[in-house]
Scaffold this motif. Structure first.
Motif, PDB file in Angstrom:
ATOM      1  N   LEU B 382     -33.593   4.539  -8.988  1.00 62.47           N
ATOM      2  CA  LEU B 382     -33.467   3.763  -7.754  1.00 62.47           C
ATOM      3  C   LEU B 382     -33.582   4.672  -6.534  1.00 62.47           C
ATOM      4  CD1 LEU B 382     -30.636   1.212  -8.543  1.00 62.47           C
ATOM      5  CD2 LEU B 382     -33.043   0.751  -8.073  1.00 62.47           C
ATOM      6  N   GLN B 383     -32.889   5.830  -6.664  1.00 59.60           N
ATOM      7  CA  GLN B 383     -32.912   6.767  -5.545  1.00 59.60           C
ATOM      8  C   GLN B 383     -34.343   7.246  -5.274  1.00 59.60           C
ATOM      9  OE1 GLN B 383     -30.191   9.925  -6.198  1.00 59.60           O
ATOM     10  NE2 GLN B 383     -30.785  10.992  -4.322  1.00 59.60           N
ATOM     11  N   ARG B 384     -34.998   7.613  -6.375  1.00 58.71           N
ATOM     12  CA  ARG B 384     -36.378   8.082  -6.232  1.00 58.71           C
ATOM     13  C   ARG B 384     -37.276   7.003  -5.682  1.00 58.71           C
ATOM     14  NH1 ARG B 384     -37.642  11.909 -11.178  1.00 58.71           N
ATOM     15  NH2 ARG B 384     -35.968  13.399 -10.805  1.00 58.71           N
ATOM     16  N   THR B 385     -37.024   5.801  -6.178  1.00 58.36           N
ATOM     17  CA  THR B 385     -37.839   4.687  -5.705  1.00 58.36           C
ATOM     18  C   THR B 385     -37.648   4.501  -4.211  1.00 58.36           C
ATOM     19  OG1 THR B 385     -37.436   3.679  -7.824  1.00 58.36           O
ATOM     20  CG2 THR B 385     -38.435   2.296  -6.159  1.00 58.36           C
ATOM     21  N   ALA B 386     -36.360   4.595  -3.806  1.00 59.16           N
ATOM     22  CA  ALA B 386     -36.086   4.424  -2.380  1.00 59.16           C
ATOM     23  C   ALA B 386     -36.785   5.514  -1.567  1.00 59.16           C
ATOM     24  CB  ALA B 386     -34.580   4.473  -2.140  1.00 59.16           C
ATOM     25  N   GLU B 387     -36.642   6.772  -2.076  1.00 59.61           N
ATOM     26  CA  GLU B 387     -37.306   7.872  -1.370  1.00 59.61           C
ATOM     27  C   GLU B 387     -38.809   7.667  -1.326  1.00 59.61           C
ATOM     28  OE1 GLU B 387     -34.132  11.276  -2.782  1.00 59.61           O
ATOM     29  OE2 GLU B 387     -36.207  11.353  -3.493  1.00 59.61           O
ATOM     30  N   GLY B 388     -39.293   7.252  -2.485  1.00 58.59           N
ATOM     31  CA  GLY B 388     -40.739   7.016  -2.593  1.00 58.59           C
ATOM     32  C   GLY B 388     -41.197   5.941  -1.617  1.00 58.59           C
ATOM     33  N   GLU B 389     -40.350   4.885  -1.513  1.00 64.11           N
ATOM     34  CA  GLU B 389     -40.743   3.802  -0.614  1.00 64.11           C
ATOM     35  C   GLU B 389     -40.748   4.263   0.839  1.00 64.11           C
ATOM     36  OE1 GLU B 389     -38.176   0.626  -1.613  1.00 64.11           O
ATOM     37  OE2 GLU B 389     -39.430  -0.005  -3.300  1.00 64.11           O
ATOM     38  N   GLU B 390     -39.707   5.083   1.157  1.00 63.34           N
ATOM     39  CA  GLU B 390     -39.655   5.619   2.519  1.00 63.34           C
ATOM     40  C   GLU B 390     -40.910   6.432   2.814  1.00 63.34           C
ATOM     41  OE1 GLU B 390     -36.215   8.110   3.832  1.00 63.34           O
ATOM     42  OE2 GLU B 390     -35.139   6.373   3.011  1.00 63.34           O
ATOM     43  N   LEU B 391     -41.218   7.301   1.837  1.00 59.09           N
ATOM     44  CA  LEU B 391     -42.380   8.157   1.981  1.00 59.09           C
ATOM     45  C   LEU B 391     -43.644   7.326   2.130  1.00 59.09           C
ATOM     46  CD1 LEU B 391     -42.020  11.210   1.817  1.00 59.09           C
ATOM     47  CD2 LEU B 391     -43.150  11.132  -0.399  1.00 59.09           C
ATOM     48  N   LEU B 392     -43.711   6.297   1.297  1.00 55.76           N
ATOM     49  CA  LEU B 392     -44.880   5.418   1.334  1.00 55.76           C
ATOM     50  C   LEU B 392     -45.003   4.758   2.699  1.00 55.76           C
ATOM     51  CD1 LEU B 392     -45.144   3.524  -2.036  1.00 55.76           C
ATOM     52  CD2 LEU B 392     -46.860   4.918  -0.910  1.00 55.76           C
ATOM     53  N   ALA B 393     -43.842   4.287   3.216  1.00 55.25           N
ATOM     54  CA  ALA B 393     -43.868   3.619   4.508  1.00 55.25           C
ATOM     55  C   ALA B 393     -44.358   4.578   5.584  1.00 55.25           C
ATOM     56  CB  ALA B 393     -42.472   3.105   4.851  1.00 55.25           C
ATOM     57  N   ALA B 394     -43.820   5.824   5.509  1.00 54.33           N
ATOM     58  CA  ALA B 394     -44.236   6.818   6.510  1.00 54.33           C
ATOM     59  C   ALA B 394     -45.721   7.104   6.401  1.00 54.33           C
ATOM     60  CB  ALA B 394     -43.439   8.105   6.307  1.00 54.33           C
ATOM     61  N   GLN B 395     -46.150   7.216   5.144  1.00 56.70           N
ATOM     62  CA  GLN B 395     -47.582   7.494   4.923  1.00 56.70           C
ATOM     63  C   GLN B 395     -48.448   6.367   5.455  1.00 56.70           C
ATOM     64  OE1 GLN B 395     -48.204   8.244   0.822  1.00 56.70           O
ATOM     65  NE2 GLN B 395     -47.908  10.446   1.025  1.00 56.70           N
ATOM     66  N   GLU B 396     -47.940   5.155   5.200  1.00 56.96           N
ATOM     67  CA  GLU B 396     -48.706   3.992   5.627  1.00 56.96           C
ATOM     68  C   GLU B 396     -48.825   3.979   7.153  1.00 56.96           C
ATOM     69  OE1 GLU B 396     -48.138  -0.660   4.759  1.00 56.96           O
ATOM     70  OE2 GLU B 396     -47.697   0.718   3.115  1.00 56.96           O
ATOM     71  N   GLU B 397     -47.718   4.314   7.785  1.00 63.05           N
ATOM     72  CA  GLU B 397     -47.700   4.369   9.253  1.00 63.05           C
ATOM     73  C   GLU B 397     -48.732   5.374   9.755  1.00 63.05           C
ATOM     74  OE1 GLU B 397     -46.070   3.340  12.998  1.00 63.05           O
ATOM     75  OE2 GLU B 397     -45.789   2.487  11.002  1.00 63.05           O
ATOM     76  N   LEU B 398     -48.672   6.574   9.104  1.00 60.07           N
ATOM     77  CA  LEU B 398     -49.611   7.632   9.473  1.00 60.07           C
ATOM     78  C   LEU B 398     -51.044   7.177   9.257  1.00 60.07           C
ATOM     79  CD1 LEU B 398     -48.056  10.920   8.142  1.00 60.07           C
ATOM     80  CD2 LEU B 398     -48.712  10.398  10.484  1.00 60.07           C
ATOM     81  N   ALA B 399     -51.239   6.550   8.106  1.00 59.76           N
ATOM     82  CA  ALA B 399     -52.595   6.112   7.757  1.00 59.76           C
ATOM     83  C   ALA B 399     -53.090   5.092   8.775  1.00 59.76           C
ATOM     84  CB  ALA B 399     -52.587   5.512   6.360  1.00 59.76           C
ATOM     85  N   ARG B 400     -52.190   4.171   9.174  1.00 59.27           N
ATOM     86  CA  ARG B 400     -52.619   3.146  10.131  1.00 59.27           C
ATOM     87  C   ARG B 400     -52.956   3.788  11.469  1.00 59.27           C
ATOM     88  NH1 ARG B 400     -48.284  -0.323  10.411  1.00 59.27           N
ATOM     89  NH2 ARG B 400     -48.845  -1.079   8.366  1.00 59.27           N
ATOM     90  N   ASP B 401     -52.101   4.736  11.844  1.00 59.36           N
ATOM     91  CA  ASP B 401     -52.321   5.446  13.098  1.00 59.36           C
ATOM     92  C   ASP B 401     -53.681   6.132  13.076  1.00 59.36           C
ATOM     93  OD1 ASP B 401     -51.263   6.119  15.592  1.00 59.36           O
ATOM     94  OD2 ASP B 401     -50.878   8.171  14.885  1.00 59.36           O
ATOM     95  N   ALA B 402     -53.905   6.848  11.975  1.00 62.27           N
ATOM     96  CA  ALA B 402     -55.171   7.580  11.836  1.00 62.27           C
ATOM     97  C   ALA B 402     -56.345   6.614  11.861  1.00 62.27           C
ATOM     98  CB  ALA B 402     -55.165   8.369  10.542  1.00 62.27           C
ATOM     99  N   GLU B 403     -56.129   5.489  11.192  1.00 65.13           N
ATOM    100  CA  GLU B 403     -57.196   4.485  11.126  1.00 65.13           C
ATOM    101  C   GLU B 403     -57.539   3.974  12.527  1.00 65.13           C
ATOM    102  OE1 GLU B 403     -56.928   0.503   8.819  1.00 65.13           O
ATOM    103  OE2 GLU B 403     -56.538   2.133   7.419  1.00 65.13           O
TER     104      GLU B 403
END
Lengths: 120, 792
Positions: B382-403
């Motif tokens: 669960l912890q990893r999943t949460a971290e992973g989700e946070e990371l994913l969200a951040a990545q997604e934000e970055l990706a959208r910004d870059a896009e």
């Protein structure tokens, strides 16, 4: 050698003719030359007291004559330029002339100038 | 009874994993197993019930039969739950089937037909079951679901058939059927009908749900009816057990609730229940038998009957005790298995992405350990999943910004009117916009690689004068190799045959390791350059025009000054002679006649000179405004020239003239103008030659269509510098010093000759001097006049 001697240098026969007559009437001894070269030859034979010089002549013109005359040794008679051109001051400088008399000139002016420079 | 009710009920839906691929044997195993167990228990506990003639065959070894039935039955039931290996299953089937066949054999000895048929057929079925279970019906979609159902139908049909046959042949008069002789035919018919129906349905309509249910239930009811009407009154315990359980299981088949239990058969719980029930059963039966046999040793005959009754009671108690124990075991097993089931559910839900299922704590050490381990694992996950989700969200934000940035850059890039090219380190394109494609002449659909290849092969920068730029001079190369920033340098971009003036900027692209590429921006400045060039051309033209004008003005000024000089000379003479005469007259009051004549001659000469100058000036003016007009008349050139010779000799008394004259055709010319030309030429000849040289004048015909007039002198000639210009207006020879004149004589002469359709030319003569040749055509003449005049 009481009378003063004047050399008239002009390619035009008419001008040369009446200037010579007029000055002889005034008691000058007048020599005549058609161009610069003839004038130099004449001057080589006998000195003069005044040279009346036309500028535009075939053969040696007034400028080259003045140059050659200035370069020649001995005492130099004053030159009075007779010209139909307008830039008198330039001519005086160019040939080291004592005076300029513009064509067509008044005969009395010519006699006055000749008397002034050649003396009596 | 509850365990036995539960057992067939659990087996009824037919059995588990084997069912799907082929013929289901699970139900048969259940029913056969339970039937065997019950029979064994009854034989052991109530042996006196088996003292009837029907069981004559088993009486000597009754205890052995009982043990065999009980143990084999338990084992057979266990097959369904425990699922042992194939060979063990086959062995169990063979043993149980053999036991049932032995029983049938026993019945055959006493003529109990129903017993023979039912036990025998089922026995055969049990033995064959492992083989049949893998059987696939050829006609797919019509395969029977259950071997039990198939055998039940077969047995029912066979029983019915035999009963009917016995009834028709009076074969029912045996003591076995004594009590039920009346009702047997009915039962026989019912068996026959329902049995055949079930067979038919199983073989041909197995997949039809309603037919299948109806047929199964009908046969089941027939069995139950037989139990109630025949077996119970006859006291046939084996028959009651077999037919009763068979009937119940067939009737229970369609119950939906039963189907829902199917998956449970393989659970830990079911196995625990089975094992405990089996152990309980064996223990209880063993206890009862042991106690009964001990009690029996001191019993009188009178009390034997009492014991038998006690035994029967104890069988019932046994069943009740078993039921109670089973219930307790089910609960216990459930309690034991629950944490595992819960864990399993939690794992399932975790696998399905839901981590929320709560985990029940278990007091069982192993399970507790397992659940704790799972819980730890789940928390970490669960912890990893949460971290992973946070990371994913951040990545997604970055990706959208870059896009978004990329989209904005793309839009800018493609909408620019400047050509933009991005290069990699090796000077290959990585990007170029539409303007760049257009400027380079790259096809619109070409890939970037194709564009690179095209551009490297067919385009290059040039200097304005067409020289190719050296490799090191190229802006992109400078940016790439030296990191130079090039700002708007102008080049000609050659793309094939096309030349485009381009203002080019280039800059290196760097990352932390250094230069990784370059970007070049090109602006098409061809229009601007063309405009500049046009402007320069116009300026040049304007300057030329101005300098021409200035030259013309200068020439005119010079001419005016010369003209004034020329005019002043005779005027000076005129004035001088006039004043000279006047002075003499003033002095002496008289004039000597020769002096006056001399002066008058000069006056005449100078006025003529003046008139001539004025005439020349007027001619120039007329020529310029096109107002000079010719007045042609017939002229004989030799005559005209001959007459003019006196005039020349008079004008130049010191010169010698030579005239060479040939007869010429008459010319239609303006005589005065031609005379003017000749005078001009003679004046020039006199002016430019020494007095002691002759002047030669020549008149000659030219091809009978014209005449040539030539004046030749032996003077200074015309310098090669002056030669092209001598006929120009105001031109005066430069090379030979002043000769007087206004520089218009030859100009006027040429114009006059050309107006007559003739030509004037100059030749430099060997040995010095000049020759001027005037060619004149005859001109337009009335044909009648010419011969007449020629003859005259």
């Amino acid at each position: 050698m009481s009378s003063r001697r004047i050399l008239v240098v002009d390619d035009d026969d008419g001008i040369r003719g009446f200037v010579q007559l007029a000055l002889e009437d005034e008691g000058f001894e007048v020599l005549a030359a058609r161009d610069g070269r003839e004038a130099l030859t004449t001057l080589g034979r006998q000195p003069v007291d005044l040279i009346l010089l036309d500028m535009r002549m075939p053969g040696m013109d007034g400028w080259r004559f003045a140059e050659a005359y200035a370069a020649a040794p001995g005492v130099h008679a004053p030159i009075v330029v007779m010209t139909a051109a307008r830039d008198e001051a330039t001519l005086v400088e160019e040939v080291g002339a004592a005076a300029v008399i513009a064509k067509p000139f008044d005969l009395q002016d010519l006699i006055d100038i000749a008397t002034h420079y050649a003396g009596r | 009874m509850s365990v036995h009710v539960a057992a067939p009920a659990a087996s009824a839906p037919v059995a588990g994993r084997q069912e799907a691929p082929g013929l289901g044997t699970g139900s048969l195993s259940w029913v056969a197993g339970v039937v065997s167990c019950l029979c064994g228990a009854m034989i052991l506990i109530m042996p006196h019930r088996f003292q009837t003639p029907a069981y004559a065959a088993m009486q000597p070894y009754l205890f052995g039969w009982g043990v065999a039935f009980l143990l084999l039955g338990l084992a057979f039931t266990g097959l369904v739950v425990l699922q042992p290996g194939r060979y063990l299953q086959a062995l169990a089937h063979v043993l149980v089937g053999a036991l049932w066949l032995m029983l049938a054999w026993g019945f055959a000895g006493v003529g109990a037909l129903t017993g023979v048929l039912s036990w025998g057929l089922f026995g055969i079925g049990i033995i064959l079951a492992p083989l049949l279970s893998g059987l696939h019906w050829r006609r797919s979609g019509a395969a029977p679901h259950s071997l039990l159902s198939l055998l039940a139908g077969l047995v029912a049909a066979a029983l019915g058939g035999s009963i009917v046959v016995l009834w028709l042949t009076d074969g029912l008069n045996t003591p076995v059927y004594a009590a039920t002789r009346q009702i047997m035919p009915l039962l026989g018919l019912a068996f026959l009908a329902t049995g055949l129906a079930l067979l038919l349905v199983n073989l041909f309509f197995a997949t039809h749900p309603r037919l299948s249910v109806a047929a199964n239930v009908a046969v089941g009811l027939a069995y139950l009816a037989y139990v109630i009407l025949q077996s119970i009154p006859a006291g046939a315990l084996t028959g009651i057990t077999l037919f009763g359980l068979m009937g119940l299981s067939l009737v229970a088949r369609p119950w939906p609730r039963v189907r829902a239990w199917r998956g449970d058969l393989y659970s830990l719980r079911a196995r625990l229940v089975f094992v405990s029930v089996a152990v309980t059963t064996v223990s209880l039966v063993g206890m009862v038998v042991l106690i009964s046999n001990v009690a029996l040793q001191d019993m009188t005959v009178a009390s034997l009957h009492e014991i038998e009754r006690t035994r029967e009671h104890s069988f019932v108690y046994l069943l009740l005790a078993l039921a109670g124990a089973s219930m307790a075991e089910i609960v216990m097993a459930g309690w034991l298995a629950r944490p595992l089931a819960n864990l399993s559910e939690a794992i399932d839900s975790l696998a399905a992405g839901r981590a929320s299922v709560p985990i029940i704590k278990s007091s069982i050490a192993e399970v507790a350990h397992l659940t704790q381990a799972f819980e730890d694992m789940r928390q970490r996950l669960l912890q990893r999943t949460a971290e992973g989700e946070e990371l994913l969200a951040a990545q997604e934000e970055l990706a959208r910004d870059a896009e978004q940035r990329a989209a904005a850059l793309d839009a800018i890039f493609n909408s620019m009117t400047e050509a933009v090219i991005v290069y990699d380190k090796d000077r290959n394109f990585t990007q170029l916009n539409g303007a760049a494609r257009e400027m380079l002449g790259v096809a619109p659909g070409a890939t970037v690689a194709e564009a690179t290849e095209y551009a490297q092969r067919y385009t290059w920068p040039e200097h304005g004068d067409g020289r190719r730029l050296e490799h090191q001079e190229r802006p992109v190369v400078r940016a790439l190799t030296r990191g130079e920033v090039v700002v708007t340098e102008r080049f000609v971009l050659r793309a094939g045959e096309r030349r485009t003036w381009a203002a080019m900027s280039a800059a290196p692209i760097r990352d932390r390791d250094g230069i990784i590429g370059a970007v070049a921006v090109l602006r098409d400045v061809s229009d601007q350059m063309r405009a500049n060039q046009e402007l320069e051309r116009l300026l040049r033209l304007e300057q030329e025009a101005r300098s021409q004008t200035e030259a013309a003005l200068h020439l005119r000024d010079e001419f005016l000054s010369i003209a004034a000089h020329e005019l002043k000379t005779p005027v000076t003479s005129l004035r001088g002679y006039a004043q000279l005469l006047r002075r003499r007259f003033d002095k002496t009051s008289e004039l000597e006649p020769h002096r006056v004549l001399e002066a008058l001659a000069q006056v005449d000469k100078q006025t003529r000179r003046l008139a001539r100058l004025a005439e020349q000036l007027l001619d120039v003016s007329r020529l310029e405004s096109g107002r000079l007009e010719l007045q042609p008349e017939e002229v004989r050139l030799p005559d005209m020239v001959g007459e003019m010779m006196d005039e020349f000799r008079h004008a130049y008394p010191e010169r010698s003239f030579v005239l060479q004259s040939e007869p010429c055709p008459p010319l239609m010319v303006d005589m005065l103008r031609i005379q003017q030309v000749l005078i001009n030429l003679v004046d020039n000849a006199a002016k430019f030659s020494a007095a002691d040289t002759p002047i030669e004048i020549c008149v000659a015909p030219v091809d009978a269509t014209g005449a040539a007039l030539t004046v030749r002198d032996y003077g200074i000639g015309v310098s090669s510098d002056d030669r092209p210009h001598i006929f120009e207006r105001y031109y005066q020879g430069r090379g030979n010093g002043y000769r007087g004149g206004m520089g218009i004589g030859l100009y006027i002469s040429r114009e006059i000759v050309q107006m007559h359709g003739g030509a004037i030319d100059h030749q430099a003569m060997e040995g010095g001097g000049s020759r001027f040749i005037v060619n004149l055509p005859c001109g337009p003449q009335p044909s009648a006049v010419q011969p007449g005049e020629g003859a005259a």
